[in-house]
Enzyme design. Structure first.
Site, short mmCIF file in Angstrom:
data_model
loop_
_atom_site.label_atom_id
_atom_site.label_comp_id
_atom_site.label_asym_id
_atom_site.label_seq_id
_atom_site.Cartn_x
_atom_site.Cartn_y
_atom_site.Cartn_z
N ARG A 133 0.88 -1.12 -0.07
CA ARG A 133 -0.05 -0.25 0.00
C ARG A 133 0.89 1.12 0.02
O ARG A 133 1.67 1.40 0.99
CB ARG A 133 -1.01 -0.09 1.49
CG ARG A 133 -2.01 1.30 1.21
CD ARG A 133 -2.88 0.95 2.47
NE ARG A 133 -3.89 1.96 2.64
CZ ARG A 133 -3.72 2.81 3.57
NH1 ARG A 133 -2.65 3.00 4.34
NH2 ARG A 133 -4.68 3.77 3.86
N ASN B 217 -6.92 8.43 2.38
CA ASN B 217 -6.57 7.68 3.85
C ASN B 217 -7.26 8.40 4.98
O ASN B 217 -7.49 9.49 4.87
CB ASN B 217 -5.01 7.83 3.93
CG ASN B 217 -4.75 7.33 5.43
OD1 ASN B 217 -4.70 6.02 5.49
ND2 ASN B 217 -4.50 7.97 6.47
N GLU B 218 -7.98 7.50 5.63
CA GLU B 218 -8.78 8.12 6.84
C GLU B 218 -9.39 9.25 6.67
O GLU B 218 -8.99 10.28 7.30
CB GLU B 218 -7.62 7.91 8.05
CG GLU B 218 -7.01 6.71 8.35
CD GLU B 218 -5.85 6.71 9.40
OE1 GLU B 218 -5.71 7.87 10.20
OE2 GLU B 218 -5.56 5.74 9.94
N HIS C 240 -9.26 0.41 9.62
CA HIS C 240 -7.79 0.54 10.25
C HIS C 240 -8.14 0.18 11.86
O HIS C 240 -8.94 0.75 12.49
CB HIS C 240 -7.45 1.84 10.02
CG HIS C 240 -6.90 2.45 8.83
ND1 HIS C 240 -6.42 3.25 8.47
CD2 HIS C 240 -6.99 1.68 7.47
CE1 HIS C 240 -6.25 3.56 7.10
NE2 HIS C 240 -6.78 2.31 6.52
N TYR D 197 -6.52 -0.04 15.49
CA TYR D 197 -5.57 0.34 16.42
C TYR D 197 -6.38 0.10 17.79
O TYR D 197 -6.75 -0.80 18.10
CB TYR D 197 -5.14 1.73 16.11
CG TYR D 197 -4.16 1.84 14.79
CD1 TYR D 197 -2.88 1.41 14.76
CD2 TYR D 197 -4.83 2.33 13.59
CE1 TYR D 197 -1.99 1.43 13.50
CE2 TYR D 197 -4.14 2.17 12.38
CZ TYR D 197 -2.85 2.03 12.46
OH TYR D 197 -1.96 2.06 11.34
N GLU E 69 -5.03 -1.12 7.75
CA GLU E 69 -3.85 -0.88 8.59
C GLU E 69 -4.15 -1.42 9.84
O GLU E 69 -5.38 -1.58 10.33
CB GLU E 69 -3.70 0.51 8.84
CG GLU E 69 -3.09 1.55 7.60
CD GLU E 69 -3.07 2.95 7.94
OE1 GLU E 69 -2.81 3.23 9.31
OE2 GLU E 69 -2.92 3.71 7.11
N TRP F 209 0.87 -1.29 8.97
CA TRP F 209 1.48 0.01 8.99
C TRP F 209 2.77 -0.33 10.19
O TRP F 209 2.53 -0.66 11.09
CB TRP F 209 0.58 0.84 9.68
CG TRP F 209 1.09 2.10 9.35
CD1 TRP F 209 2.25 2.82 10.43
CD2 TRP F 209 1.22 3.03 8.48
NE1 TRP F 209 2.71 4.21 9.93
CE2 TRP F 209 2.03 4.20 8.75
CE3 TRP F 209 0.47 2.99 7.14
CZ2 TRP F 209 2.11 5.30 7.82
CZ3 TRP F 209 0.71 4.29 6.26
CH2 TRP F 209 1.48 5.27 6.65
#
Length: 467
Positions: free
Chosen positions: A82, A159-160, A228, A230, A257, A286
């Site tokens: 990516r 992205n985001e 994503h 986290y 991610e 990531w």
């Protein structure tokens, strides 16, 4: 939320994950697109095979001189990279010629290229961030580098694309659908990947609860959703529930991610990797190297050196359910398998190997109703290996096949795909599954597996029987 090389200055919020859930209803397939397509909630490559991403992100826009990273990422087993790009709004713009070079590096190293515009990160909370509509302007401006690359490139629009401003993030469904349709109207036939709002973590479930309508808004039905993971996803229950709802709805989802740790909480990377492997979901970690702003621990290698794996790098490349163990190269790089025409829509039920040859309408000529099989070790590491077996029909069509062999050095099979395998000691029997048993005269199919070895890993002699 997450911080990266550019270090988000705002304080971290306490994220509360709501328990209320709504069910999806998958939209029917629409017209075909070139290159990659989506069918039955799975990503299918241009040769008609399921493709499961196993890759990492590379911060190309900040480290444009690190072109050797593509080969180094491939050398550690990844099938996807990516690539961080900039529209020029926040960082130096990546030109059409630079993007064309990135694509050529991906292709030279047999990687699938997921391209993303990073300038959208945290829109509505980050003052310098651009909208998805502005990201589409950039994609259109470099369209010359992307046209014709649909077999190898997936477009991650932005992205985001929204921060934690809830009123702005609430516009994600409309903004995302509009962006998809602008790209389609401009002639983009690529599979499109869309990131979740709220720094990619969707902690208000905006993407989850609107995924069906966004998917249906794509006239090509060729959109993949990216979450994503986290600090919001720090328990197995949160991970399995979120991904499981997309699976139940037959909507395509990838973990676009994730990391092993983060300043907003400690994600459960073991569950992320085991669940995605068990259920055929892609993941992209990531990130390769070059992190700053307090998240240097997310580097997988030190100073872009593949010989200097960090603890995170060791985990994602070499650990359980890691890239080396689970990645399979996209079959668009397999020259022995004919490419499906871009105008041919893949079957509604997703195959995990090339669909069988269309049977003739007349009685085929008498021929050898047999088959042959070849064995190749496609990856090997200490204690483990990946092997692919190709089955080819003889001079007459067959309706099923069985391949058998005996390992000479104590090898054992742990997992397999596109096949039903039974073992008794060192003896192995591999039988076709429902969708790859029928082969036309001279046609081929393939299956693969992950195994263990110790000391010697010699290739066995195969026998093939057809029915």
């Amino acid at each position: 939320m997450k911080r990266r090389i550019y270090a988000v200055a705002s304080s971290l919020l306490t994220l509360v994950v709501a328990a209320t859930v709504s069910l999806f209803v998958a939209a029917p397939p629409a017209q075909a697109a070139a290159g990659f397509t989506v069918s039955g909630g799975r990503l299918i490559d241009a040769r008609g095979n399921q493709f499961i991403m196993r890759g990492v992100s590379h911060a190309h826009t900040w480290y444009t001189s690190q072109t050797g990273s593509f080969a180094n990422i491939k050398s550690l087993g990844a099938n996807t990279v990516r690539v961080v790009l900039s529209s020029g709004a926040r960082w130096t713009q990546n030109s059409a010629s630079d993007v064309a070079n990135v694509i050529s590096l991906c292709k030279a190293n047999r990687l699938i290229c997921v391209l993303e515009v990073h300038d959208t990160t945290g829109y509505g909370e980050e003052g310098a961030a651009i909208s998805l509509d502005q990201a589409v302007d950039y994609w259109i401006s470099i369209q010359s580098a992307l046209t014709g690359q649909e077999n190898y490139v997936i477009l991650n629009i932005g992205n985001e694309p929204f921060g934690n401003n809830e009123s702005v993030s609430a516009t994600w469904p409309t903004a995302t659908s509009n962006a998809i349709n602008r790209l389609r109207d401009a002639g983009f036939d690529h599979t499109i990947m869309v990131d979740a709002p709220m720094w990619g973590q969707d902690w208000r479930f905006i993407m989850r609860d609107n995924a069906q309508s966004v998917f249906a808004s794509d006239p090509d039905r060729n959109t993949v959703f990216s979450i994503h993971m986290y600090g919001v996803f720090d328990t197995a229950a949160e991970i399995t529930d979120y991904l499981g709802r997309f699976r139940s709805a037959n909507l395509p989802i990838v973990v676009g991610e994730f990391g092993h740790d983060h300043s907003d909480g400690n994600p459960d990377e073991d569950t992320i990797m085991s669940y995605t492997q068990q259920h055929g979901i892609g993941y992209i970690g990531w990130s390769w190297s070059g992190n700053g702003g307090g998240v240097e621990y997310l580097d997988m290698v030190t100073n872009f050196n593949p010989s200097q794996l960090t603890s995170w790098g060791q985990r994602i490349f070499n650990g359980a359910n890691g890239i080396r163990q689970t990645a399979r190269q996209a079959t668009v790089y397999d020259s022995s398998t004919p490419t499906i025409s871009p105008t041919t829509r893949p079957p509604t039920t997703p195959p995990t190997t090339r669909p069988p040859t269309t049977p003739p309408t007349t009685t085929p000529p008498v021929g050898s109703r047999g088959c042959t099989a070849s064995y190749a070790i496609t990856g090997q590491w200490q204690g483990g290996f990946q092997a692919d077996v190709r089955v080819t029909a003889g001079s007459a069509a067959i309706s099923g096949w069985t391949v058998s062999w005996t390992f000479a050095n104590g090898q054992r099979i742990n997992q397999s795909w596109n096949v039903t395998i039974t073992s008794s000691g060192s003896a192995v029997t591999a039988r076709n599954v429902s969708y790859n048993g029928s082969l036309g005269a001279g046609a081929s199919t393939a299956f693969g597996f992950i195994g263990t070895w110790n000391g010697t890993n010699s290739a066995p002699t195969l026998s093939c029987a057809a029915s």
